[in-house]
Design an enzyme around this catalytic site. Structure first.
Site, PDB file in Angstrom:
ATOM      1  N   SER A 135      36.057  49.097 -39.785  1.00 47.28           N
ATOM      2  CA  SER A 135      35.121  48.128 -39.213  1.00 47.28           C
ATOM      3  C   SER A 135      34.660  47.128 -40.274  1.00 47.28           C
ATOM      4  CB  SER A 135      33.903  48.881 -38.668  1.00 47.28           C
ATOM      5  OG  SER A 135      32.876  47.975 -38.325  1.00 47.28           O
ATOM      6  N   TYR A 159      34.412  41.251 -37.303  1.00 48.05           N
ATOM      7  CA  TYR A 159      33.394  40.606 -36.467  1.00 48.05           C
ATOM      8  C   TYR A 159      33.269  39.203 -37.027  1.00 48.05           C
ATOM      9  CZ  TYR A 159      31.700  44.811 -34.071  1.00 48.05           C
ATOM     10  OH  TYR A 159      31.587  45.915 -33.267  1.00 48.05           O
ATOM     11  N   THR A 185      37.234  41.475 -32.972  1.00 42.07           N
ATOM     12  CA  THR A 185      36.492  42.019 -31.824  1.00 42.07           C
ATOM     13  C   THR A 185      35.709  40.901 -31.153  1.00 42.07           C
ATOM     14  OG1 THR A 185      36.368  44.167 -32.853  1.00 42.07           O
ATOM     15  CG2 THR A 185      34.766  43.724 -31.126  1.00 42.07           C
ATOM     16  N   LYS A 267      40.486  42.269 -29.770  1.00 43.07           N
ATOM     17  CA  LYS A 267      39.904  43.492 -29.197  1.00 43.07           C
ATOM     18  C   LYS A 267      38.844  43.137 -28.161  1.00 43.07           C
ATOM     19  CE  LYS A 267      37.829  47.910 -30.621  1.00 43.07           C
ATOM     20  NZ  LYS A 267      36.411  48.029 -30.433  1.00 43.07           N
ATOM     21  N   HIS A 291      34.848  48.726 -25.506  1.00 48.06           N
ATOM     22  CA  HIS A 291      33.959  49.096 -26.620  1.00 48.06           C
ATOM     23  C   HIS A 291      33.303  50.461 -26.347  1.00 48.06           C
ATOM     24  CE1 HIS A 291      32.256  46.789 -30.189  1.00 48.06           C
ATOM     25  NE2 HIS A 291      31.586  47.916 -30.278  1.00 48.06           N
TER      26      HIS A 291
HETATM   27  C1  LIG Z   1      29.068  54.228 -32.958  1.00 43.41           C
HETATM   28  C2  LIG Z   1      30.138  53.237 -32.631  1.00 43.41           C
HETATM   29  C3  LIG Z   1      30.293  52.125 -33.429  1.00 43.41           C
HETATM   30  C4  LIG Z   1      31.292  51.199 -33.148  1.00 43.41           C
HETATM   31  N1  LIG Z   1      31.480  50.148 -33.983  1.00 43.41           N
HETATM   32  C5  LIG Z   1      32.476  49.276 -33.742  1.00 43.41           C
HETATM   33  C6  LIG Z   1      32.751  48.232 -34.656  1.00 43.41           C
HETATM   34  O1  LIG Z   1      32.137  48.119 -35.705  1.00 43.41           O
HETATM   35  N2  LIG Z   1      33.722  47.365 -34.328  1.00 43.41           N
HETATM   36  C7  LIG Z   1      34.437  47.465 -33.166  1.00 43.41           C
HETATM   37  O2  LIG Z   1      35.311  46.636 -32.907  1.00 43.41           O
HETATM   38  N3  LIG Z   1      34.228  48.464 -32.314  1.00 43.41           N
HETATM   39  C8  LIG Z   1      33.284  49.379 -32.578  1.00 43.41           C
HETATM   40  N4  LIG Z   1      33.079  50.428 -31.723  1.00 43.41           N
HETATM   41  C9  LIG Z   1      33.944  50.589 -30.552  1.00 43.41           C
HETATM   42  C10 LIG Z   1      35.179  51.439 -30.881  1.00 43.41           C
HETATM   43  O3  LIG Z   1      36.043  50.740 -31.731  1.00 43.41           O
HETATM   44  C11 LIG Z   1      35.958  51.820 -29.640  1.00 43.41           C
HETATM   45  O4  LIG Z   1      36.229  50.666 -28.891  1.00 43.41           O
HETATM   46  C12 LIG Z   1      35.206  52.822 -28.761  1.00 43.41           C
HETATM   47  O5  LIG Z   1      34.542  53.782 -29.548  1.00 43.41           O
HETATM   48  C13 LIG Z   1      36.177  53.518 -27.822  1.00 43.41           C
HETATM   49  O6  LIG Z   1      35.495  54.319 -26.921  1.00 43.41           O
HETATM   50  P1  LIG Z   1      35.299  55.898 -27.096  1.00 43.41           P
HETATM   51  O7  LIG Z   1      34.309  56.080 -28.190  1.00 43.41           O
HETATM   52  O8  LIG Z   1      34.766  56.290 -25.784  1.00 43.41           O
HETATM   53  O9  LIG Z   1      36.628  56.503 -27.407  1.00 43.41           O
HETATM   54  C14 LIG Z   1      32.111  51.383 -32.018  1.00 43.41           C
HETATM   55  C15 LIG Z   1      31.964  52.525 -31.234  1.00 43.41           C
HETATM   56  C16 LIG Z   1      30.997  53.458 -31.536  1.00 43.41           C
HETATM   57  C17 LIG Z   1      30.904  54.699 -30.709  1.00 43.41           C
END
Ligand SMILES: Cc1cc2nc3c(=O)[nH]c(=O)nc-3n(C[C@H](O)[C@H](O)[C@H](O)COP(=O)(O)O)c2cc1C
Length: 393
Positions: A135, A159, A185, A267, A291
């Site tokens: 990330s 981002y 993203t 994304k 997400h």
């Molecule tokens: C705590 C947390 C932080 C996340 N931070 C980011 C991030 O910094 N950048 C991003 O593109 N997606 C982020 N995501 C989304 C994840 O990349 C991903 O799309 C998502 O966790 C998939 O769903 P799942 O957790 O149900 O498998 C985050 C998800 C969670 C749970």
């Protein structure tokens, strides 16, 4: 050739000596154990756990991400010669031994018991061959994280800040550090409505956590009068001012496309029209995701996947959101995903045991996916066509 499923034999053999699995093999227990560990070691642990576990609005979207998989079933084929499987996939000119990748998690750094979760995620990538998408929001700088990837390629998730010079600096650093692609993203140009975080009145980044990529960045530092070490509060506010990007549009994307030769992935794309627009804009891959239900409430992800794959016309389509076990992995592949992203599950692994915990989770997913393919008679991912999956219920 060994199958990923053979890994389960190790558990049974260890059991002959009285040894029980160190970590859970099923998702509900995995999350419960991680929740307990996070709460115990950190006075803020409940807020951090809720930040990870929670999502947008009434959280129906994230629950629906999981139940969406239950509406699909795999068609079992017998005597199909699937005793030995090959789960490898091709992506941007490389062969990957598995169809999994670790999705970016912006608080991974602080989920780890030692506070270096991004390094631990990268180490899990090195151990498993499952690529790590780091990330923008890391607790350790992206260069240090890249240094832990071993032979496994990593990707950098961007981002897009509302400051092009800063965006360019982040991309150049990712290139120099050896990341093999940029994942932009698009669904987080502002923060979703997250009741759990609102009730804790807590957001990790606003407390200055996971901002290492900004605080070490020469362009970001040039925007400050005092360094982040001298005045972390002002540096954090400056981060908050640069993070949101409500006016980002396709022009910014054209600018990014011209900036780097690395594969560019978008994304958060779920609508086929957006896929076509992205294709016209010269991107290299689509990353279909909602997400994990944390941003736009009510937007389904899996339900869009087949149309996204069709509109992508052969361009790679990565998918995440709601994948909780190996069967889900196989279903997403059968619906056309080129590779399947794991989010919260490997995060809970990091929370329980750093890279060892994440590796455990990935091995469980791979073993179950591999067994699911074998028992249903599918030897390779190419064998998993649309006729392999049926709508149920
Ligand atoms: C705590 C947390 C932080 C996340 N931070 C980011 C991030 O910094 N950048 C991003 O593109 N997606 C982020 N995501 C989304 C994840 O990349 C991903 O799309 C998502 O966790 C998939 O769903 P799942 O957790 O149900 O498998 C985050 C998800 C969670 C749970």
């Amino acid at each position: 050739m060994a199958n990923f499923a053979d890994w389960q034999l190790g558990i049974y053999f260890a059991g002959l000596g009285g040894e029980k699995p160190a970590y859970p093999v099923a998702y509900p227990e995995l999350e419960a154990r991680a929740a307990a560990a996070m709460r115990e070691r950190d006075p803020d642990g409940a807020a951090l756990y809720d930040y990870v576990a929670g999502g947008a609005g009434d959280e129906f979207t994230q629950a629906a991400n999981q139940t969406a998989f239950q509406r699909w079933g795999l068609a079992p084929r017998m005597l199909a010669g699937a005793a030995e499987r090959d789960l490898s996939v091709e992506l941007f000119g490389r062969t990957y031994p598995t169809p999994l990748f670790m999705a970016p998690i912006g608080v991974l750094g602080v989920m780890d018991p030692e506070g270096h979760g991004d390094l631990e995620g990268a180490r899990a990538a090195a151990q498993t061959g499952v690529p790590f998408v780091g990330s923008t929001l890391m607790q350790d700088p992206m260069e240090d994280v890249a240094g832990e990837l071993g032979e496994t390629p990593g990707f950098y998730q961007l981002y897009m800040p509302n400051d092009h010079e800063l965006a360019e600096s982040l991309v150049r650093r990712a290139e120099a550090a050896g990341y093999q692609g940029i994942v932009v993203t698009l669904d987080t140009w502002t923060l979703g409505w997250r009741p759990r975080d609102l009730m804790h009145a807590s957001m990790p980044q606003l407390a200055g956590r996971c901002l290492a990529n900004y605080f070490t960045d020469p362009v970001f530092r040039s925007r400050l009068e005092k360094s982040p070490e001298e005045d972390p509060g002002t540096a954090t506010i400056t981060w908050a001012m640069t993070f949101g990007n409500p006016t980002m549009g396709w022009d910014d994307l054209a600018w990014l496309r011209a900036l780097t030769d690395l594969p560019l992935l978008l994304k958060g794309i779920c609508h086929p029209d957006d896929v076509r627009r992205a294709r016209d804009a010269g991107v290299d891959g689509i990353y279909c995701s909602n997400h994990g239900g944390r941003q736009a409430a009510s937007a389904p992800a899996l339900d869009f996947l087949p149309a996204v794959v069709e509109a992508a016309e052969g361009m790679p389509v990565l998918f995440d959101s709601g994948v909780r076990n190996g069967v889900d992995v196989v279903k997403a592949l059968a619906l056309g995903a080129t590779a399947v992203g794991i989010g919260r599950p490997y995060g809970w692994g990091v929370a329980l045991g750093g890279s060892v915990g994440a590796t455990w989770v990935l091995q469980c997913l791979l073993a179950e996916a591999d067994l699911t393919m074998g028992l249903n008679g599918y030897r390779t991912i190419a064998d998993l066509g649309r006729e392999a999956i049926v709508r149920v219920g």
